[in-house]
Each structure stands twice: as structure tokens, then as C-alpha cells.
Design a protein around this motif. Structure first.
Motif, PDB file in Angstrom:
ATOM      1  N   ASP A 275      58.374 -44.641 111.247  1.00  0.00           N
ATOM      2  CA  ASP A 275      59.845 -42.880 111.384  1.00  0.00           C
ATOM      3  C   ASP A 275      61.246 -42.453 110.574  1.00  0.00           C
ATOM      4  OD1 ASP A 275      61.916 -41.593 112.220  1.00  0.00           O
ATOM      5  OD2 ASP A 275      61.658 -42.412 114.493  1.00  0.00           O
ATOM      6  N   LEU A 276      60.754 -42.114 109.707  1.00  0.00           N
ATOM      7  CA  LEU A 276      61.659 -41.589 108.536  1.00  0.00           C
ATOM      8  C   LEU A 276      61.919 -40.055 108.632  1.00  0.00           C
ATOM      9  CD1 LEU A 276      60.484 -42.335 104.882  1.00  0.00           C
ATOM     10  CD2 LEU A 276      59.282 -42.116 107.051  1.00  0.00           C
ATOM     11  N   GLU A 277      63.651 -39.662 107.832  1.00  0.00           N
ATOM     12  CA  GLU A 277      63.014 -38.423 107.678  1.00  0.00           C
ATOM     13  C   GLU A 277      62.994 -37.745 105.998  1.00  0.00           C
ATOM     14  OE1 GLU A 277      67.262 -35.779 107.712  1.00  0.00           O
ATOM     15  OE2 GLU A 277      66.485 -35.313 109.568  1.00  0.00           O
ATOM     16  N   LEU A 278      62.842 -36.433 105.268  1.00  0.00           N
ATOM     17  CA  LEU A 278      62.368 -37.029 103.662  1.00  0.00           C
ATOM     18  C   LEU A 278      62.918 -35.765 103.815  1.00  0.00           C
ATOM     19  CD1 LEU A 278      58.625 -38.055 103.949  1.00  0.00           C
ATOM     20  CD2 LEU A 278      60.347 -39.625 102.461  1.00  0.00           C
ATOM     21  N   SER A 279      63.221 -35.308 102.144  1.00  0.00           N
ATOM     22  CA  SER A 279      63.862 -34.156 101.526  1.00  0.00           C
ATOM     23  C   SER A 279      63.225 -33.928 100.369  1.00  0.00           C
ATOM     24  CB  SER A 279      65.620 -33.972 101.179  1.00  0.00           C
ATOM     25  OG  SER A 279      65.564 -34.869  99.684  1.00  0.00           O
ATOM     26  N   ARG A 280      62.883 -32.330 100.197  1.00  0.00           N
ATOM     27  CA  ARG A 280      62.081 -32.236  99.354  1.00  0.00           C
ATOM     28  C   ARG A 280      62.283 -32.633  97.409  1.00  0.00           C
ATOM     29  NH1 ARG A 280      61.680 -25.698  98.311  1.00  0.00           N
ATOM     30  NH2 ARG A 280      60.760 -25.833 100.173  1.00  0.00           N
ATOM     31  N   ASP A 281      63.700 -33.083  97.942  1.00  0.00           N
ATOM     32  CA  ASP A 281      63.897 -33.251  96.864  1.00  0.00           C
ATOM     33  C   ASP A 281      63.199 -34.322  96.251  1.00  0.00           C
ATOM     34  OD1 ASP A 281      65.275 -30.772  95.487  1.00  0.00           O
ATOM     35  OD2 ASP A 281      67.035 -31.962  96.193  1.00  0.00           O
ATOM     36  N   GLU A 282      63.533 -35.147  97.179  1.00  0.00           N
ATOM     37  CA  GLU A 282      62.970 -37.550  97.734  1.00  0.00           C
ATOM     38  C   GLU A 282      61.057 -36.829  97.357  1.00  0.00           C
ATOM     39  OE1 GLU A 282      62.504 -40.995 100.510  1.00  0.00           O
ATOM     40  OE2 GLU A 282      64.046 -38.799 100.950  1.00  0.00           O
ATOM     41  N   ALA A 283      60.755 -36.261  97.797  1.00  0.00           N
ATOM     42  CA  ALA A 283      58.947 -35.737  97.630  1.00  0.00           C
ATOM     43  C   ALA A 283      59.183 -35.222  96.292  1.00  0.00           C
ATOM     44  CB  ALA A 283      58.623 -35.085  98.838  1.00  0.00           C
ATOM     45  N   GLU A 284      59.660 -34.817  95.273  1.00  0.00           N
ATOM     46  CA  GLU A 284      59.192 -34.160  93.928  1.00  0.00           C
ATOM     47  C   GLU A 284      59.437 -34.861  93.436  1.00  0.00           C
ATOM     48  OE1 GLU A 284      61.790 -30.238  93.793  1.00  0.00           O
ATOM     49  OE2 GLU A 284      59.989 -29.332  94.955  1.00  0.00           O
ATOM     50  N   GLN A 285      60.729 -36.197  93.357  1.00  0.00           N
ATOM     51  CA  GLN A 285      60.496 -37.033  92.632  1.00  0.00           C
ATOM     52  C   GLN A 285      59.762 -37.948  92.833  1.00  0.00           C
ATOM     53  OE1 GLN A 285      64.312 -38.977  93.482  1.00  0.00           O
ATOM     54  NE2 GLN A 285      65.450 -37.639  93.377  1.00  0.00           N
ATOM     55  N   ALA A 286      58.860 -38.253  93.535  1.00  0.00           N
ATOM     56  CA  ALA A 286      57.698 -38.694  94.330  1.00  0.00           C
ATOM     57  C   ALA A 286      56.241 -38.167  93.224  1.00  0.00           C
ATOM     58  CB  ALA A 286      57.324 -39.331  95.700  1.00  0.00           C
ATOM     59  N   TRP A 287      56.850 -37.193  93.256  1.00  0.00           N
ATOM     60  CA  TRP A 287      55.048 -36.270  92.283  1.00  0.00           C
ATOM     61  C   TRP A 287      56.512 -36.202  91.129  1.00  0.00           C
ATOM     62  CZ3 TRP A 287      56.249 -32.153  96.710  1.00  0.00           C
ATOM     63  CH2 TRP A 287      55.600 -32.638  97.374  1.00  0.00           C
ATOM     64  N   SER A 288      56.627 -36.592  90.405  1.00  0.00           N
ATOM     65  CA  SER A 288      56.917 -35.769  89.321  1.00  0.00           C
ATOM     66  C   SER A 288      55.986 -36.908  88.152  1.00  0.00           C
ATOM     67  CB  SER A 288      58.141 -37.292  88.713  1.00  0.00           C
ATOM     68  OG  SER A 288      58.058 -38.498  88.529  1.00  0.00           O
ATOM     69  N   SER A 289      55.555 -37.429  88.703  1.00  0.00           N
ATOM     70  CA  SER A 289      55.061 -37.848  87.607  1.00  0.00           C
ATOM     71  C   SER A 289      52.801 -37.415  87.896  1.00  0.00           C
ATOM     72  CB  SER A 289      54.803 -39.983  87.427  1.00  0.00           C
ATOM     73  OG  SER A 289      53.822 -40.001  89.406  1.00  0.00           O
ATOM     74  N   VAL A 290      53.026 -37.010  88.505  1.00  0.00           N
ATOM     75  CA  VAL A 290      51.651 -35.921  89.046  1.00  0.00           C
ATOM     76  C   VAL A 290      51.920 -34.874  88.092  1.00  0.00           C
ATOM     77  CG1 VAL A 290      50.021 -35.254  90.970  1.00  0.00           C
ATOM     78  CG2 VAL A 290      51.271 -37.312  91.190  1.00  0.00           C
ATOM     79  N   LEU A 291      53.190 -34.343  88.397  1.00  0.00           N
ATOM     80  CA  LEU A 291      53.612 -32.815  87.827  1.00  0.00           C
ATOM     81  C   LEU A 291      53.793 -32.657  86.733  1.00  0.00           C
ATOM     82  CD1 LEU A 291      56.906 -31.968  90.034  1.00  0.00           C
ATOM     83  CD2 LEU A 291      54.636 -30.215  89.465  1.00  0.00           C
ATOM     84  N   GLU A 292      53.554 -34.165  85.711  1.00  0.00           N
ATOM     85  CA  GLU A 292      53.548 -34.708  84.184  1.00  0.00           C
ATOM     86  C   GLU A 292      52.076 -34.452  84.378  1.00  0.00           C
ATOM     87  OE1 GLU A 292      54.179 -34.155  80.983  1.00  0.00           O
ATOM     88  OE2 GLU A 292      55.846 -33.866  82.039  1.00  0.00           O
ATOM     89  N   ARG A 293      51.068 -34.704  84.937  1.00  0.00           N
ATOM     90  CA  ARG A 293      49.570 -34.752  84.195  1.00  0.00           C
ATOM     91  C   ARG A 293      49.421 -33.089  84.239  1.00  0.00           C
ATOM     92  NH1 ARG A 293      46.565 -38.301  88.494  1.00  0.00           N
ATOM     93  NH2 ARG A 293      45.070 -37.544  86.744  1.00  0.00           N
ATOM     94  N   VAL A 294      50.043 -32.173  85.336  1.00  0.00           N
ATOM     95  CA  VAL A 294      49.835 -30.970  85.378  1.00  0.00           C
ATOM     96  C   VAL A 294      50.185 -30.394  84.187  1.00  0.00           C
ATOM     97  CG1 VAL A 294      50.139 -28.298  86.503  1.00  0.00           C
ATOM     98  CG2 VAL A 294      49.677 -30.644  88.140  1.00  0.00           C
ATOM     99  N   ARG A 295      50.986 -30.418  83.132  1.00  0.00           N
ATOM    100  CA  ARG A 295      51.692 -29.654  82.566  1.00  0.00           C
ATOM    101  C   ARG A 295      50.196 -30.089  80.804  1.00  0.00           C
ATOM    102  NH1 ARG A 295      57.707 -29.342  81.942  1.00  0.00           N
ATOM    103  NH2 ARG A 295      58.203 -30.138  84.169  1.00  0.00           N
ATOM    104  N   GLY A 296      50.158 -31.237  81.230  1.00  0.00           N
ATOM    105  CA  GLY A 296      49.267 -31.499  79.908  1.00  0.00           C
ATOM    106  C   GLY A 296      48.068 -30.342  79.356  1.00  0.00           C
ATOM    107  N   PRO A 297      46.932 -30.731  79.998  1.00  0.00           N
ATOM    108  CA  PRO A 297      46.386 -28.895  80.093  1.00  0.00           C
ATOM    109  C   PRO A 297      47.130 -27.396  80.623  1.00  0.00           C
ATOM    110  CG  PRO A 297      45.774 -30.647  82.177  1.00  0.00           C
ATOM    111  CD  PRO A 297      47.028 -30.985  81.862  1.00  0.00           C
TER     112      PRO A 297
END
Length: 579
Positions: A275-297
């Protein structure tokens, strides 16, 4: 429909990692067809019921969440490999699982159109290689479909887009981020001619990677508090990943959301509650490495097209994962302009496949459209180079460079490496590295019976022919004699022979499919059961009563009441799931 009155249409199928769709051209417009549930998105999932019946779609996905061993999902990522999934005690290849999904889409289309269907255009990620494309064709054959054309997903989206923009001249970047793959295509539209200038991508990058990254972030926080690593407990990890997909969707519309998972089953027999609360900012920090992979192509596609971001007139977002605000923000940052969603992101690829099917069928509504495509990979052969007195083997020699407009045919001449050599071993590779070992081997062929001659006088021509389906054919010619042989690789990972395709077709036909007319009830119960384990308190009790109501109506076999109770249950599931 394509070809005129009475002509069977050629289906456009988006065979996705997480969801699949089928569409046709109707009255000059591409239209997505509904499945047995009246929905347009069919989850790419397969499972078996306790009675041994095959489930495909939403019910199979819901069942796989409760018991990961009972269902198969994301098998598109295994296309072109020999990996098998074990279901109901037997192994299924990626082609067979994909064929079950294609067969379900075929039946849905036939029900919607009121006629049997034989042909289809099937989309694949632009960065799918030869093995994966061949496997997709094999899956279609197993499903009883003649796959008329394999078309790249962003190219399909561009076709759907170009159908409405054929009067304009502009350069477009299509960003296609689906559940399991990411493609970028740069194209130009001039008076109905759609010219693909470059494609790049990652065949193992998509929305599922965002789900996994968020699930790992949550699991780390849970481990710090509870001392338990949820990744080591298959059933709990499956529920967490599924829940994180819902969190991702909710955070696309809200800044904060709550994640509650009661009674997570551990393999030790214990049950814990998350049971926990999540913010969009917190999620986007977790996604930072995935987003960096999106930039390459994206950078690679611009470089291959010899363009800068300022040269792009419009950026088109395609694929359900582009609904994430962080993806749109990253696109705006890279291109300096807001991206567009002129087409439904989940449907754009299927709509374009329907346009391609209509073009193939000669529909007059699209006769002025022309599309060209490019090879996404460099294709070549292994050669030997001389460095002083030493010979270096495994050197990659490109024959067809990535970005080459297709269809195309290119030939290169090679000399033998030793005097009076009687055979050559031709190894074909796909990739961008100088060493063959760093690229993907497509196969090899032994060409025997060379006429005896000194190495300086012995030469062979190797011709690569790459068609619009992205399928490679190879031909070897002895220059001195003119003798030719076609390069055919019969046994390679993931590739089926005609006999194996026929055998697979018979085995799939022997499976007991869950009745199509029973799917609405089966799916409603499966979705409700999957949600039930996540709820607590009064909502859980309310859902339990609704589930019991549908089961009682089914036992009483009251058709009118079944439909009424089922809709009430579905509405309750939607309300609890989306809150």
C-alpha cells in the motif's frame, strides 16, 4: 471495400506485443473491426481453461495475471527465435502463439464482415530483422491467412496519416512506441507520394519496459520496508507488474495515485499487503533510463536521413505508450515543437495496414497513394582480410546498406581466398558492426563445385534482393562459368519449413477453442476475478456479489438476465479499476 463490390477485402492486422487489432477499408476510410466483446483492442495473450479450451485475448490476459504459468503474453518479443512457452503441459512456439491471436482476429473480422477472409497485410516493427519477418509470415500461414504484405508499423501509420494529408507537402517524424517495440521513421509526403527516408528503433523497448521499471522501483521500496524481494516471487511479481500498468495509465491523467495490492502471495506461503502512494514525478524518475533509450533511435533516424530536428515539419505520435506525458514532453524537447495525435494512437498502425491492404487489392479510393520504404539494417557477408602476413577472418562486408530504398537488388564481387578452392561457405549477417560476431547471423550456404583456378582468377558475384516485405533473397554466381544458385536457408532459429507449418496448422486446428459466443461471459468473470484480489473492504464485497450474480444467471441459463448482470459487473470492474 477493397477491389469493389463482392470482392473479399484484404485485412490490415496490427499484431502487437500487448494488443492486436484488425481493420479494413470501408467506403474509402479505414475502419477498425470489433472483436467478440465489441472492443477493438484484443490483448495478445493465450491461455488454457481448466477444461482444456484455448482462450485468446482479454480473458487469457486476466487469467495470466492470476497465474503466470497458465498463460503466455509478450511472445512477439520471441519471434525469430526457437524459444517455447509451456501451456497446459505442451510447448508452443512464438509462431504458434501468434497464429492463435491471428486466428482470433480472422474470426472476428469474418463475423463483422459476414464473409470468409483469406488474405491479410500484417505489420511488424521497422527494426524487425529477416528472421522475425519470416516468423511473422509463418504465423499467418499457420492461422490460415495468406500474408500478402509485411509492412513496417511506422510506415503503416504514415499511410493512414498520408491518406488524409495527401494534398500537403511536409516532412514528418513518426514516433511509434507500443507495448513492446519502439520505431522512429522519417518520411516526406508530396502529392500522395509517401517516401520513407530513414527508420531506426529498438525491437525490445516499449510500454512493458516502463511497467517493469516502475514495478522494480516499487519493489525496492517494499524491500526496504518489509525485507522481501517481490521479484523473486512469480505470482506476486506478475500482479505487481499488471498493477503498475494501471498506475502508468492513471498517472497519464493525474499527478498522484494510490497502489494497493492486498494479500500478495509469496512462495513461502506468506501473504503480504502493498500500500503506497505514487506521484507522476516519482514515476518519471523511475522511467528515466527507459526514456533515455527512447532518445537514441530518434537521433539515429535523423542522422540517417541527414536531417536536423528543425527540418521536421510535424511529429506524429503513434502507439498507446505515447499517451504518457513524459514521452510527449521528451518529443517536444527534442524537436522544438508539440507532437501531434491526429490519429488514435492505438489504432493508427492497423488503420494504415488496412490502407495497404486496399492498395494491394486495387481499391480506387487509394489508387493515387504511393509509398516507398527503406531497409532498416545493413546486410552483408563474412569475408577475410589480409593484414601484412596474417589473415583476419569474420570481417563484415556490407552489400546492402541500411537506409537503402526498397525493393532493391545489389551485387558485390568477391574473390576466393586460396588457389584451386573448390567450395565457398557464404555466411550472411545483419547489423552495423565491423566484426561479424557482433552482428546477427541470418544463416549460411555452402557453394560447391567451383572450377579449379588460382585465387586471383576465381570470383563469385553475390546478389542481395530485398523486397517490400523486408524479406531477403540471396543469389551466388560463378563469374567464369555463369553458374547460379539461390541462397536458401532451411534450418535456422525460429524459421519453419513448409512441412513444419502444415504440422503446426494441424495441431492448432486440433485445439479446442473456447466458444466465441461465450467469450463475453468468460472475459467478464476473468477480469472481475483478477481485480477481486486487488480490492479490500466494501468494494471487494460489492464485486464478489456481482460475480456471484453472473455465475447464478449462467447456471439458470437466462440469456436476457445474463446480458443485464454481465453489463452491471463490467461497469463495476471499470469503475473500481479506473478510480
Amino acid at each position: 471495400m477493397s477491389g469493389g463490390p463482392g470482392h473479399k477485402p484484404i485485412l490490415g492486422i496490427d499484431l502487437g506485443t500487448t494488443y492486436s487489432l484488425v481493420a479494413v477499408l470501408r467506403d474509402g476510410r479505414p475502419t477498425v473491426l470489433p472483436n467478440a466483446l465489441g472492443e477493438v483492442l484484443t490483448p495478445s495473450a493465450v491461455s488454457f481453461t481448466g477444461a482444456g479450451e484455448v482462450l485468446v485475448g482479454a480473458a487469457a490476459k486476466a487469467q495470466a495475471v492470476l497465474d503466470p504459468t497458465s498463460g503466455a503474453v509478450a511472445f512477439k518479443r520471441d519471434m525469430g527465435t526457437d524459444r517455447q512457452r509451456i501451456l497446459s503441459g505442451r510447448g508452443f512456439t512464438p509462431q504458434e502463439l501468434s497464429a492463435l491471436v491471428l486466428g482470433s482476429l480472422k474470426r472476428d473480422a469474418e463475423a463483422a464482415l459476414g464473409m470468409p477472409i483469406e488474405e491479410a497485410v500484417v505489420t511488424v516493427p521497422a527494426y524487425f530483422g529477416d528472421l522475425q519477418r519470416q516468423a511473422t509470415r509463418d504465423a499467418g500461414a499457420i492461422a490460415g491467412l495468406k500474408v500478402e504484405r509485411i509492412i513496417n508499423e511506422p510506415t503503416a501509420a504514415a499511410l493512414a496519416y498520408g491518406l488524409h494529408e495527401r494534398g500537403r507537402e511536409l516532412r514528418v517524424a513518426v514516433l511509434d512506441l507500443g507495448g513492446g517495440t519502439f520505431d522512429v521513421t522519417v518520411l516526406e509526403i508530396i502529392e500522395g507520394v509517401i517516401e520513407i527516408q530513414s527508420s531506426a528503433g529498438d525491437a525490445r523497448l516499449g510500454g512493458e519496459d516502463f511497467d517493469t521499471a516502475l514495478a522494480r522501483h516499487v519493489a525496492r521500496a517494499f524491500r526496504e520496508k518489509q525485507g522481501v524481494n517481490l521479484e523473486e516471487h512469480a505470482a506476486a511479481w506478475s500482479r505487481l507488474r499488471e498493477a503498475c500498468e494501471g498506475v502508468k495509465r492513471r498517472l497519464s491523467a493525474s499527478e498522484r495515485t494510490r497502489l494497493v495490492l492486498p494479500e500478495l502471495p509469496l512462495e513461502t506461503g506468506r501473504r503480504l499487503t502493498l500500500d503506497l502512494e505514487l506521484s507522476r514525478d516519482e514515476a518519471e524518475q523511475a522511467w528515466s533510463s527507459v526514456l533515455e533509450r527512447v532518445r537514441g533511435p530518434i537521433r539515429q533516424a535523423l542522422k540517417d536521413a541527414s536531417l536536423q530536428s528543425k527540418d521536421i515539419d510535424e511529429v506524429l505520435l503513434v502507439g498507446g505508450s505515447t499517451r504518457m506525458p513524459c514521452v510527449a514532453a521528451m518529443s517536444a524537447e527534442l524537436f522544438g515543437r508539440l507532437p501531434l495525435r491526429k490519429l488514435p494512437p492505438d489504432e493508427a498502425v492497423a488503420l494504415g495496414a488496412a490502407v495497404q491492404g486496399a492498395m494491394k487489392g486495387g481499391d480506387r479510393a487509394v489508387e493515387d497513394l504511393i509509398v516507398t520504404d527503406v531497409a532498416p539494417f545493413t546486410l552483408g557477408v563474412a569475408t577475410m582480410a589480409q593484414a601484412g602476413r596474417q589473415h583476419v577472418t569474420g570481417v563484415f562486408s556490407p552489400i546492402l546498406e541500411r537506409g537503402t530504398v526498397i525493393p532493391t537488388s545489389r551485387v558485390e564481387r568477391y574473390a576466393t581466398s586460396s588457389d584451386f578452392q573448390r567450395e565457398i561457405r557464404l555466411e550472411v549477417y545483419q547489423g552495423e558492426h565491423a566484426r561479424c560476431e557482433d552482428n546477427v547471423k541470418l544463416g549460411e550456404y555452402r557453394f560447391q563445385g567451383l572450377p579449379p583456378a588460382p585465387a586471383s582468377e576465381q570470383a563469385v558475384d553475390v546478389r542481395f534482393t530485398y523486397d517490400l516485405n523486408g524479406i531477403l533473397e540471396v543469389e551466388v554466381t560463378v563469374v567464369a562459368t555463369g553458374r547460379k544458385e539461390a541462397f536458401v536457408i532451411e534450418q535456422r532459429p525460429g524459421r519453419l519449413t513448409p512441412a513444419q507449418i502444415e504440422d503446426a496448422r494441424q495441431r492448432m486446428a486440433a485445439l479446442k477453442l473456447h466458444p466465441r459466443d461465450a467469450l463475453p461471459n468468460t472475459t467478464a468473470l476473468a477480469r472481475a476475478d483478477a481485480l477481486f484480489v486487488e480490492l479490500t473492504g466494501a468494494p471487494r464485497e460489492e464485486l464478489a456479489a456481482a460475480i456471484a450474480g453472473l455465475r447464478l444467471a449462467l447456471e439458470a441459463q437466462e440469456p436476457g438476465r445474463i446480458a443485464e448482470v454481465r453489463e452491471r459487473l463490467n461497469a463495476l470492474v471499470r469503475a473500481f479499476r479506473d478510480r
